[in-house]
Design a protein around this motif. Structure first.
Motif, short mmCIF file in Angstrom:
data_model
loop_
_atom_site.label_atom_id
_atom_site.label_comp_id
_atom_site.label_asym_id
_atom_site.label_seq_id
_atom_site.Cartn_x
_atom_site.Cartn_y
_atom_site.Cartn_z
N ASN A 4 -3.93 -0.80 -1.19
CA ASN A 4 -2.53 -0.59 -0.80
C ASN A 4 -1.56 -1.29 -1.74
N ILE A 5 -2.09 -1.93 -2.79
CA ILE A 5 -1.23 -2.70 -3.68
C ILE A 5 -0.14 -1.84 -4.32
N GLU A 6 -0.48 -0.61 -4.70
CA GLU A 6 0.53 0.26 -5.31
C GLU A 6 1.68 0.52 -4.33
N GLN A 7 1.35 0.83 -3.10
CA GLN A 7 2.39 1.09 -2.10
C GLN A 7 3.21 -0.17 -1.83
N GLU A 8 2.54 -1.31 -1.75
CA GLU A 8 3.26 -2.57 -1.52
C GLU A 8 4.21 -2.87 -2.68
N LEU A 9 3.73 -2.70 -3.90
CA LEU A 9 4.58 -2.94 -5.07
C LEU A 9 5.75 -1.96 -5.10
N HIS A 10 5.45 -0.70 -4.78
CA HIS A 10 6.50 0.32 -4.75
C HIS A 10 7.58 -0.06 -3.72
N ASP A 11 7.14 -0.45 -2.53
CA ASP A 11 8.09 -0.83 -1.48
C ASP A 11 8.96 -2.02 -1.91
N LEU A 12 8.32 -3.01 -2.54
CA LEU A 12 9.08 -4.16 -3.03
C LEU A 12 10.06 -3.74 -4.12
N MET A 13 9.61 -2.86 -5.00
CA MET A 13 10.47 -2.41 -6.09
C MET A 13 11.68 -1.64 -5.55
N VAL A 14 11.48 -0.83 -4.52
CA VAL A 14 12.58 -0.10 -3.90
C VAL A 14 13.59 -1.09 -3.34
N GLN A 15 13.10 -2.12 -2.64
CA GLN A 15 14.00 -3.12 -2.07
C GLN A 15 14.76 -3.88 -3.14
N VAL A 16 14.05 -4.26 -4.20
CA VAL A 16 14.68 -5.00 -5.30
C VAL A 16 15.70 -4.11 -6.01
N SER A 17 15.36 -2.84 -6.21
CA SER A 17 16.29 -1.91 -6.86
C SER A 17 17.55 -1.69 -6.03
N ALA A 18 17.42 -1.85 -4.72
CA ALA A 18 18.57 -1.69 -3.83
C ALA A 18 19.40 -2.97 -3.77
#
Length: 181
Positions: A4-18
């Motif tokens: 699930n690391i890819e999904q976790e990183l993606h979710d964090l990246m979305v939050q950081v990008s926002a």
């Protein structure tokens, strides 16, 4: 590696990008772990590994606004780490080639995610080098899958003009790559 690391990183990246600040520290910690593991397989000295981890984290910090959230985060990260490693070897004067170390991503997205990201990045760059009309036509025909007649209607052009424009654009892109079309 956690699948699930890819999904976790993606979710964090979305939050950081926002603009969220809290998940940024967690994102950097997770990135450091992945990059450190990758670099340990490539370098013998711990000091070199830690120096390059810091370089990658700095690059991620400086370039995070350029990440478009569609390719896998790990592929983007692998590309940054790989280029930093190559730069490191060049600074040392070593003439060593870097293999496509896709084991970094095998447990996440499969063996082709790095290549897919790099191809997408290269195509996007080449498209920006084309005049707007050529870029739009290539994007509609080659990337969106529209027919020549559909593009002709949308662009208010004849079908033959669309074909000629497409051919010229592909020829320009091939010239950029140093290949014959």
């Amino acid at each position: 590696m956690n699948p699930n690391i890819e999904q976790e990183l993606h979710d964090l990246m979305v939050q950081v990008s926002a603009g969220a600040q809290a998940p940024y520290k967690d994102l950097l910690k997770r990135i450091a772990i992945l990059v450190r593991a990758y670099l340990r397989r490539k370098l013998a000295r711990v000091e070199e590994v830690e120096d390059l981890v810091q370089e990658v984290l700095l690059a991620v910090h400086l370039k995070r606004h350029t990440y478009d959230l569609s390719p896998p985060v790990t592929a983007w990260l692998h590309a940054i780490a790989r280029y930093k490693l190559i730069d490191h070897w060049r600074r040392q004067g070593r003439r060593q080639t870097v293999d496509e170390d896709e084991a970094f991503l095998e447990n996440v997205e499969g063996p082709s995610s790095v290549q897919a990201y790099e191809v997408q990045r290269d195509v996007s760059f080449m498209l920006t080098q084309l005049p707007q009309k050529q870029r739009e036509i290539v994007q509609m025909i080659k990337l969106e899958g529209l027919s020549v007649s559909e593009v002709a209607l949308k662009m208010n052009m004849s079908e033959s003009a669309v074909k000629v424009t497409t051919h010229r654009a592909i020829k320009s892109m091939a010239k950029y790559l140093g290949e014959k079309p």
